[in-house]
Write a protein that holds these residues in place. Sequence first.
Motif, PDB file in Angstrom:
ATOM      1  N   PRO A 296       9.029  22.561 -31.095  1.00  0.00           N
ATOM      2  CA  PRO A 296       9.447  22.541 -29.898  1.00  0.00           C
ATOM      3  C   PRO A 296       8.556  21.393 -29.116  1.00  0.00           C
ATOM      4  CG  PRO A 296       9.162  24.889 -30.467  1.00  0.00           C
ATOM      5  CD  PRO A 296       8.840  24.061 -31.533  1.00  0.00           C
ATOM      6  N   ALA A 297       7.374  21.013 -29.387  1.00  0.00           N
ATOM      7  CA  ALA A 297       6.431  20.120 -29.173  1.00  0.00           C
ATOM      8  C   ALA A 297       6.840  18.722 -29.458  1.00  0.00           C
ATOM      9  CB  ALA A 297       5.043  20.290 -29.608  1.00  0.00           C
ATOM     10  N   GLU A 298       7.286  18.561 -30.697  1.00  0.00           N
ATOM     11  CA  GLU A 298       8.043  17.242 -31.289  1.00  0.00           C
ATOM     12  C   GLU A 298       9.288  16.973 -30.347  1.00  0.00           C
ATOM     13  OE1 GLU A 298       6.128  17.391 -35.672  1.00  0.00           O
ATOM     14  OE2 GLU A 298       8.181  18.279 -35.231  1.00  0.00           O
ATOM     15  N   VAL A 299      10.165  17.902 -30.196  1.00  0.00           N
ATOM     16  CA  VAL A 299      11.371  17.820 -29.668  1.00  0.00           C
ATOM     17  C   VAL A 299      11.250  17.471 -28.108  1.00  0.00           C
ATOM     18  CG1 VAL A 299      13.458  19.083 -28.702  1.00  0.00           C
ATOM     19  CG2 VAL A 299      12.740  19.411 -31.055  1.00  0.00           C
ATOM     20  N   LEU A 300      10.006  18.048 -27.401  1.00  0.00           N
ATOM     21  CA  LEU A 300       9.880  17.469 -26.071  1.00  0.00           C
ATOM     22  C   LEU A 300       9.472  16.293 -25.990  1.00  0.00           C
ATOM     23  CD1 LEU A 300       8.419  19.630 -23.203  1.00  0.00           C
ATOM     24  CD2 LEU A 300       7.622  17.225 -23.697  1.00  0.00           C
ATOM     25  N   GLU A 301       8.504  15.587 -26.618  1.00  0.00           N
ATOM     26  CA  GLU A 301       7.971  14.279 -26.608  1.00  0.00           C
ATOM     27  C   GLU A 301       9.230  13.358 -27.334  1.00  0.00           C
ATOM     28  OE1 GLU A 301       5.557  13.425 -25.272  1.00  0.00           O
ATOM     29  OE2 GLU A 301       4.619  15.358 -24.792  1.00  0.00           O
ATOM     30  N   ALA A 302      10.112  13.831 -28.058  1.00  0.00           N
ATOM     31  CA  ALA A 302      11.092  13.051 -28.655  1.00  0.00           C
ATOM     32  C   ALA A 302      12.193  12.729 -27.380  1.00  0.00           C
ATOM     33  CB  ALA A 302      11.840  13.384 -29.883  1.00  0.00           C
ATOM     34  N   THR A 303      12.092  13.887 -26.825  1.00  0.00           N
ATOM     35  CA  THR A 303      13.317  13.854 -25.348  1.00  0.00           C
ATOM     36  C   THR A 303      12.616  12.790 -24.335  1.00  0.00           C
ATOM     37  OG1 THR A 303      14.074  16.069 -25.776  1.00  0.00           O
ATOM     38  CG2 THR A 303      14.270  15.302 -23.701  1.00  0.00           C
TER      39      THR A 303
ATOM     40  N   CYS B  99      -2.375   9.630 -34.546  1.00  0.00           N
ATOM     41  CA  CYS B  99      -2.206  10.824 -34.355  1.00  0.00           C
ATOM     42  C   CYS B  99      -0.897  11.271 -34.873  1.00  0.00           C
ATOM     43  CB  CYS B  99      -2.292  11.305 -33.170  1.00  0.00           C
ATOM     44  SG  CYS B  99      -3.902  11.230 -32.334  1.00  0.00           S
ATOM     45  N   ASP B 100      -0.618  12.430 -35.679  1.00  0.00           N
ATOM     46  CA  ASP B 100       0.863  12.910 -35.892  1.00  0.00           C
ATOM     47  C   ASP B 100       1.593  13.192 -34.879  1.00  0.00           C
ATOM     48  OD1 ASP B 100       0.481  12.718 -38.982  1.00  0.00           O
ATOM     49  OD2 ASP B 100      -1.201  14.104 -38.537  1.00  0.00           O
ATOM     50  N   LEU B 101       1.041  13.728 -33.831  1.00  0.00           N
ATOM     51  CA  LEU B 101       1.762  13.897 -32.510  1.00  0.00           C
ATOM     52  C   LEU B 101       0.938  14.011 -31.466  1.00  0.00           C
ATOM     53  CD1 LEU B 101       4.379  15.124 -30.978  1.00  0.00           C
ATOM     54  CD2 LEU B 101       3.225  17.569 -31.568  1.00  0.00           C
ATOM     55  N   VAL B 102       1.258  13.222 -30.406  1.00  0.00           N
ATOM     56  CA  VAL B 102       0.512  13.197 -28.958  1.00  0.00           C
ATOM     57  C   VAL B 102       1.517  13.870 -27.889  1.00  0.00           C
ATOM     58  CG1 VAL B 102      -0.316  11.687 -27.469  1.00  0.00           C
ATOM     59  CG2 VAL B 102      -0.568  10.993 -29.678  1.00  0.00           C
ATOM     60  N   GLU B 103       1.092  14.783 -27.338  1.00  0.00           N
ATOM     61  CA  GLU B 103       1.453  15.402 -26.266  1.00  0.00           C
ATOM     62  C   GLU B 103       1.129  15.010 -25.013  1.00  0.00           C
ATOM     63  OE1 GLU B 103       2.778  19.740 -26.729  1.00  0.00           O
ATOM     64  OE2 GLU B 103       1.361  19.565 -28.275  1.00  0.00           O
ATOM     65  N   VAL B 104       1.915  14.520 -23.880  1.00  0.00           N
ATOM     66  CA  VAL B 104       1.357  13.906 -22.891  1.00  0.00           C
ATOM     67  C   VAL B 104       1.798  14.767 -21.569  1.00  0.00           C
ATOM     68  CG1 VAL B 104       1.451  11.804 -21.240  1.00  0.00           C
ATOM     69  CG2 VAL B 104       1.565  11.688 -23.827  1.00  0.00           C
TER      70      VAL B 104
ATOM     71  N   LEU C 135       8.828   7.272 -39.528  1.00  0.00           N
ATOM     72  CA  LEU C 135       8.527   6.438 -38.513  1.00  0.00           C
ATOM     73  C   LEU C 135       8.661   7.335 -37.228  1.00  0.00           C
ATOM     74  CD1 LEU C 135       8.817   3.808 -36.669  1.00  0.00           C
ATOM     75  CD2 LEU C 135      11.254   4.188 -36.478  1.00  0.00           C
ATOM     76  N   GLY C 136       9.216   8.386 -37.135  1.00  0.00           N
ATOM     77  CA  GLY C 136       9.291   9.318 -35.867  1.00  0.00           C
ATOM     78  C   GLY C 136       8.533  10.619 -35.981  1.00  0.00           C
ATOM     79  N   ARG C 137       7.674  10.597 -37.124  1.00  0.00           N
ATOM     80  CA  ARG C 137       6.875  11.674 -37.228  1.00  0.00           C
ATOM     81  C   ARG C 137       6.111  12.073 -35.864  1.00  0.00           C
ATOM     82  NH1 ARG C 137       4.185  14.867 -41.310  1.00  0.00           N
ATOM     83  NH2 ARG C 137       2.255  15.812 -40.552  1.00  0.00           N
ATOM     84  N   ASN C 138       5.422  11.123 -35.475  1.00  0.00           N
ATOM     85  CA  ASN C 138       5.058  11.132 -34.109  1.00  0.00           C
ATOM     86  C   ASN C 138       6.011  10.220 -33.058  1.00  0.00           C
ATOM     87  OD1 ASN C 138       3.862  10.755 -31.637  1.00  0.00           O
ATOM     88  ND2 ASN C 138       1.974   9.562 -32.092  1.00  0.00           N
ATOM     89  N   PRO C 139       6.706  11.126 -32.325  1.00  0.00           N
ATOM     90  CA  PRO C 139       7.696  10.365 -31.467  1.00  0.00           C
ATOM     91  C   PRO C 139       7.207   9.400 -30.529  1.00  0.00           C
ATOM     92  CG  PRO C 139       8.149  12.799 -31.442  1.00  0.00           C
ATOM     93  CD  PRO C 139       6.757  12.504 -32.096  1.00  0.00           C
ATOM     94  N   GLY C 140       5.952   9.185 -30.132  1.00  0.00           N
ATOM     95  CA  GLY C 140       5.415   8.144 -29.635  1.00  0.00           C
ATOM     96  C   GLY C 140       5.480   6.816 -30.194  1.00  0.00           C
ATOM     97  N   ARG C 141       5.713   6.735 -31.531  1.00  0.00           N
ATOM     98  CA  ARG C 141       5.596   5.547 -32.227  1.00  0.00           C
ATOM     99  C   ARG C 141       7.089   4.929 -32.230  1.00  0.00           C
ATOM    100  NH1 ARG C 141       2.851   7.739 -37.622  1.00  0.00           N
ATOM    101  NH2 ARG C 141       0.669   8.553 -36.690  1.00  0.00           N
ATOM    102  N   VAL C 142       8.147   5.585 -31.841  1.00  0.00           N
ATOM    103  CA  VAL C 142       9.491   5.008 -32.115  1.00  0.00           C
ATOM    104  C   VAL C 142       9.881   3.972 -31.158  1.00  0.00           C
ATOM    105  CG1 VAL C 142      11.970   5.613 -32.079  1.00  0.00           C
ATOM    106  CG2 VAL C 142      10.142   7.309 -33.036  1.00  0.00           C
TER     107      VAL C 142
END
Length: 342
Positions: free
Chosen positions: A112-119, A321-326, A76-83
Motif C-alpha cells: 500500500p505504501a508503494e502504491v500511494l507513492e507510485a500514485t 532508499c528502497d522507498l521514500v514516503e513523503v 527502476l521503480g522499486r522506489n517510485p520516487g526514482r521513476v
Amino acid sequence: MITVPAPTGPRAFVHPALFYRDLAEYLSGVGDFVRGAVAADEPVLVAVPGTRLEALRESLGTGGGTGITWTDMTELGRNPGRVLAALQEFADRHAGRAARIVGESIWPGRSPAEVLEATRHEALVNTAFAGRSATVLCPYDVVGLAADVVSDARRTHPTSIERGQDRPSPAYADASALAADLDRPLPEPVGPVARLAYSHGGLAEVRAYAEEWARGTALSPARRGDLIMAISEAAANSLAHGDGKGALRLWTVGGPAAEDPGDAAGGPAGGAAGCAAGAVAGVVAEIHDGGLLADPLAGRRRPSLTSADGGRGLWMIHQLCDLVEVRATESGFTLRLHVATR
C-alpha cells in the motif's frame, strides 16, 4: 487495434491510462503503441515489470525491438520516487523528437505504501512533462489491482483507454488537487521506536545516534552506510529549510530488534514496528520537522550541477532508499525512509 493519440503540437503532452484485463489485451494495447513508435521512427522507452517485459519482447519478434529501450520497472521503480527522473532523462536524450514511453509503475503485489507513492508519481508526471512533446502510456491491471487503485488512475490520467476505446477521464484532477488525499496520515509503528530530537548544531549527534542504533540491525555495512547518509541529508534539510529543529524516529521491520543507543539499560527499541504481512525485512527512519515542501518535484528530478538549491538532498535520499514516503501537511514535513536488509 488500439491507437493512442499522439501529441497534437510541438509542446503537447499525452498521458493515458491503459486498463487491461489479461495478457492478450496487454500485448495488444502496449504492443500497438510500441510498434507505432517504431514505425514513426520515434524513440520509445518500455519500463514495465519483468514478466511483462519479456512477453512484450517476444510478441514484437526479432525485428520489432529495434530502437527500443527496455527497462525492468521492478528494479527502476522499486522506489517510485526514482521513476520520474528516468522518464525525463530519456525524453531529454531525444530533445526535439516526440518521445514515447510505457511506464507501468503500479502492479499487483505492490505494498500500500508503494502504491500511494507510485500514485503520487503518476500525478506529478502531468506537472513534469507539461509543455513538452511526449506520450506516457501507463498500463493498469484492472483484474489484479484493487478498485481504489484503478479509481486513482482515473484521477491521475487525463484520458483512459479501455476495451479499445480512448476517452477523456471525467475524474481527472491535477496534482495539487490530489495532494490532500495523497498526504493521508502515515500508520504508526506497532512496536518500540528509538527517538531523538535535534536542533541547530546537532547534525553530528543525529549521525552518531543513527550509526550506533543501526549497528544493532541486520543491515549490511553497505546498507547501513546508505541509511546513515540518507538520514544525514534529511536532518540537514530539516535544519536548513524547516524551523531549525526536527525529530528522528527509528525502527526495524520484519527482523530482530535494535537497541536504543540512548537507553542506558540497553533495552530493545526496535522490533517488528510497522511490519505488515509480506513486508520486506529492513529498517525505517522517519524525520519530521515544521517545514514545507515548496516544490513537489524536488528530489524526483536530477538537480543541476550548477544549482545552489536544486533539491540535492532529497534527490540523494531517493537514490539511497528502497522507498521514500513523503507527507507535506499543515503539521509539517515528514519523510519516512525504508532501507531493506538485502
